[in-house]
Design a protein around this motif. Structure first.
Motif, PDB file in Angstrom:
ATOM      1  N   LEU A   8       0.785  -1.281   0.115  1.00  0.00           N
ATOM      2  CA  LEU A   8       0.100   0.049   0.078  1.00  0.00           C
ATOM      3  C   LEU A   8       0.714   1.185   0.090  1.00  0.00           C
ATOM      4  O   LEU A   8       0.568   2.115  -0.923  1.00  0.00           O
ATOM      5  N   ILE A   9       1.835   1.461   0.815  1.00  0.00           N
ATOM      6  CA  ILE A   9       2.827   2.531   0.947  1.00  0.00           C
ATOM      7  C   ILE A   9       3.417   2.672  -0.282  1.00  0.00           C
ATOM      8  O   ILE A   9       3.885   3.726  -0.915  1.00  0.00           O
ATOM      9  N   ARG A  10       3.997   1.543  -0.827  1.00  0.00           N
ATOM     10  CA  ARG A  10       4.543   1.516  -2.193  1.00  0.00           C
ATOM     11  C   ARG A  10       3.551   2.271  -3.436  1.00  0.00           C
ATOM     12  O   ARG A  10       4.041   3.011  -4.337  1.00  0.00           O
ATOM     13  N   LYS A  11       2.469   1.576  -3.354  1.00  0.00           N
ATOM     14  CA  LYS A  11       1.495   2.255  -4.357  1.00  0.00           C
ATOM     15  C   LYS A  11       1.352   3.633  -4.297  1.00  0.00           C
ATOM     16  O   LYS A  11       1.213   4.408  -5.288  1.00  0.00           O
ATOM     17  N   LEU A  12       1.095   4.045  -3.004  1.00  0.00           N
ATOM     18  CA  LEU A  12       0.948   5.523  -2.612  1.00  0.00           C
ATOM     19  C   LEU A  12       1.975   6.398  -3.232  1.00  0.00           C
ATOM     20  O   LEU A  12       1.989   7.467  -3.897  1.00  0.00           O
ATOM     21  N   TYR A  13       3.342   5.845  -2.897  1.00  0.00           N
ATOM     22  CA  TYR A  13       4.487   6.445  -3.366  1.00  0.00           C
ATOM     23  C   TYR A  13       4.726   6.840  -4.839  1.00  0.00           C
ATOM     24  O   TYR A  13       5.160   7.532  -5.458  1.00  0.00           O
ATOM     25  N   ILE A  14       4.371   5.622  -5.426  1.00  0.00           N
ATOM     26  CA  ILE A  14       4.466   5.623  -6.811  1.00  0.00           C
ATOM     27  C   ILE A  14       3.419   6.385  -7.588  1.00  0.00           C
ATOM     28  O   ILE A  14       3.531   7.151  -8.581  1.00  0.00           O
ATOM     29  N   SER A  15       2.205   6.698  -6.897  1.00  0.00           N
ATOM     30  CA  SER A  15       1.055   6.882  -7.843  1.00  0.00           C
ATOM     31  C   SER A  15       0.726   8.528  -7.493  1.00  0.00           C
ATOM     32  O   SER A  15       0.053   8.944  -8.310  1.00  0.00           O
ATOM     33  N   GLN A  16       1.294   8.995  -6.209  1.00  0.00           N
ATOM     34  CA  GLN A  16       0.620  10.507  -6.016  1.00  0.00           C
ATOM     35  C   GLN A  16       2.077  11.377  -6.067  1.00  0.00           C
ATOM     36  O   GLN A  16       3.299  11.034  -5.557  1.00  0.00           O
ATOM     37  N   SER A  25      -9.764  10.988   1.945  1.00  0.00           N
ATOM     38  CA  SER A  25     -10.755  10.275   0.721  1.00  0.00           C
ATOM     39  C   SER A  25      -9.469   9.694  -0.224  1.00  0.00           C
ATOM     40  O   SER A  25      -9.701   8.958  -0.826  1.00  0.00           O
ATOM     41  N   ALA A  26      -8.366  10.689  -0.369  1.00  0.00           N
ATOM     42  CA  ALA A  26      -7.311  10.255  -1.348  1.00  0.00           C
ATOM     43  C   ALA A  26      -6.616   8.727  -1.042  1.00  0.00           C
ATOM     44  O   ALA A  26      -6.379   8.024  -1.704  1.00  0.00           O
ATOM     45  N   LEU A  27      -6.408   8.895   0.475  1.00  0.00           N
ATOM     46  CA  LEU A  27      -5.656   7.681   0.893  1.00  0.00           C
ATOM     47  C   LEU A  27      -6.678   6.462   0.772  1.00  0.00           C
ATOM     48  O   LEU A  27      -6.188   5.371   0.508  1.00  0.00           O
ATOM     49  N   GLN A  28      -7.707   6.559   1.132  1.00  0.00           N
ATOM     50  CA  GLN A  28      -9.051   5.529   1.135  1.00  0.00           C
ATOM     51  C   GLN A  28      -9.066   4.938  -0.180  1.00  0.00           C
ATOM     52  O   GLN A  28      -9.231   3.699  -0.535  1.00  0.00           O
ATOM     53  N   ARG A  29      -8.923   5.889  -1.255  1.00  0.00           N
ATOM     54  CA  ARG A  29      -8.955   5.503  -2.744  1.00  0.00           C
ATOM     55  C   ARG A  29      -7.677   4.347  -3.103  1.00  0.00           C
ATOM     56  O   ARG A  29      -7.827   3.581  -4.054  1.00  0.00           O
ATOM     57  N   ILE A  30      -6.842   4.476  -2.329  1.00  0.00           N
ATOM     58  CA  ILE A  30      -5.635   3.521  -2.373  1.00  0.00           C
ATOM     59  C   ILE A  30      -5.809   2.215  -1.713  1.00  0.00           C
ATOM     60  O   ILE A  30      -5.110   1.451  -1.870  1.00  0.00           O
ATOM     61  N   GLY A  31      -6.619   2.377  -0.768  1.00  0.00           N
ATOM     62  CA  GLY A  31      -6.786   1.371   0.092  1.00  0.00           C
ATOM     63  C   GLY A  31      -6.395   1.555   1.540  1.00  0.00           C
ATOM     64  O   GLY A  31      -6.223   0.621   2.381  1.00  0.00           O
ATOM     65  N   ILE A  32      -5.995   2.868   1.960  1.00  0.00           N
ATOM     66  CA  ILE A  32      -5.211   3.190   3.297  1.00  0.00           C
ATOM     67  C   ILE A  32      -6.342   3.684   4.162  1.00  0.00           C
ATOM     68  O   ILE A  32      -6.787   4.845   4.006  1.00  0.00           O
ATOM     69  N   SER A  33      -6.609   2.913   5.239  1.00  0.00           N
ATOM     70  CA  SER A  33      -7.445   3.547   6.046  1.00  0.00           C
ATOM     71  C   SER A  33      -7.334   4.654   7.023  1.00  0.00           C
ATOM     72  O   SER A  33      -5.923   4.882   7.044  1.00  0.00           O
ATOM     73  N   SER A  34      -7.817   5.335   7.733  1.00  0.00           N
ATOM     74  CA  SER A  34      -7.661   6.368   8.763  1.00  0.00           C
ATOM     75  C   SER A  34      -6.571   5.903   9.846  1.00  0.00           C
ATOM     76  O   SER A  34      -5.625   6.593  10.081  1.00  0.00           O
ATOM     77  N   GLN A  35      -6.992   4.825  10.212  1.00  0.00           N
ATOM     78  CA  GLN A  35      -6.047   4.131  11.361  1.00  0.00           C
ATOM     79  C   GLN A  35      -4.802   3.836  10.658  1.00  0.00           C
ATOM     80  O   GLN A  35      -3.560   4.135  11.337  1.00  0.00           O
ATOM     81  N   ARG A  36      -4.676   3.246   9.519  1.00  0.00           N
ATOM     82  CA  ARG A  36      -3.257   2.928   8.999  1.00  0.00           C
ATOM     83  C   ARG A  36      -2.492   4.184   8.486  1.00  0.00           C
ATOM     84  O   ARG A  36      -1.299   4.179   8.656  1.00  0.00           O
ATOM     85  N   ALA A  37      -3.253   5.143   8.099  1.00  0.00           N
ATOM     86  CA  ALA A  37      -2.672   6.368   7.820  1.00  0.00           C
ATOM     87  C   ALA A  37      -1.996   6.932   9.006  1.00  0.00           C
ATOM     88  O   ALA A  37      -0.713   7.463   8.896  1.00  0.00           O
ATOM     89  N   ALA A  38      -2.594   6.906  10.166  1.00  0.00           N
ATOM     90  CA  ALA A  38      -2.070   7.094  11.471  1.00  0.00           C
ATOM     91  C   ALA A  38      -0.919   6.412  11.904  1.00  0.00           C
ATOM     92  O   ALA A  38       0.009   6.865  12.391  1.00  0.00           O
TER      93      ALA A  38
END
Length: 244
Positions: A8-16, A25-38
């Motif tokens: 997930l973090i790799r997908k985030l780093y590559i896509s944004q 909302s942007a993080l959840q589109r990638i599959g990252i929940s609020s708890q995981r973001a924290a």
């Protein structure tokens, strides 16, 4: 870090883009929940800017990135008034004047980083011409801002003392010629009699356009035929005729 977390973090780093601000909302589109973001923020994979808002590590939101994020939260947000007629840069001491279409409060994380103030006023009525408003905005260096004709009216709407009047006159002279077509369209939809009449007066004084020709071509709302008189905050009396 588990395989799923790493994926997930790799997908985030590559896509944004690195300068982008990331809300939930942007993080959840990638599959990252609020708890995981924290959790990512706690472990240094994300930089927490505010509640539910993140950036990439060691990245502070630039003015452009912050502004871009806020345009998705505040309808019609743009740089206007004095900030367009003067020099706009991140090192300016004068507050950046932001205009929008609705009442709103700029978030604390933004105002703490940049000297800004927000203005909301129904300065234009775009009924019957909903796309005209966006035609009087332009994009420069990634920031949405008023054309100089619209910025002049925004500045004149805020005139509240004799110092503002002197500054407005100097701004008009410094701007030089203004577009008659854009000015006519804006004046036709402007709801502020004070701003309209001041625009006409200062345009005459600066000889920046043919006011009589403009008034003959456009149905400009100047109020009644009587003189418009108001007392400004410093006690100055402002008296404006219907044709400037």
């Amino acid at each position: 870090m588990s395989t799923q977390q790493y994926s997930l973090i790799r997908k985030l780093y590559i896509s944004q883009p690195r300068e982008m601000l990331l809300d939930l909302s942007a993080l959840q589109r990638i599959g990252i929940s609020s708890q995981r973001a924290a959790s990512y923020a706690k472990n240094g994979w994300l930089n927490r800017i505010a509640h539910g808002l993140y950036a990439f590590p060691e990245t502070e939101p630039s003015l452009c990135a912050g502004f871009s994020y806020l345009t998705r939260q505040i309808p019609g947000l743009h740089i206007g008034g004095d900030s367009v007629l003067g020099t706009v840069c991140e090192d300016d001491v004068a507050p950046l004047v932001l205009w929008g279409d609705s009442r709103a409060s700029l978030p604390r994380w933004f105002v703490e980083r940049y000297p800004v103030r927000y203005v909301h006023a129904r300065l234009f009525d775009w009924s019957g011409a909903p796309t005209l408003g966006t035609a009087t905005l332009e994009r420069q260096a990634g920031l949405l801002r008023s054309t100089r004709e619209r910025a002049l009216l925004e500045m004149l709407y805020e005139v509240s003392c004799s110092h503002d009047l002197l500054k407005a006159r100097d701004r008009f002279c410094a701007v030089g010629d203004v577009c008659s077509l854009t000015s006519g369209r804006l004046l036709q939809h402007c709801t502020s009699v004070k701003a309209v009449r001041l625009f006409l007066r200062l345009a005459r004084q600066a000889q920046s356009l043919d006011v009589d020709e403009l008034l003959g071509r456009w149905r400009v709302h100047t109020g009644s035929e009587r003189r418009w008189i108001a007392r400004l905050k410093d006690g100055t009396t402002l008296c404006l005729g219907p044709r400037g």
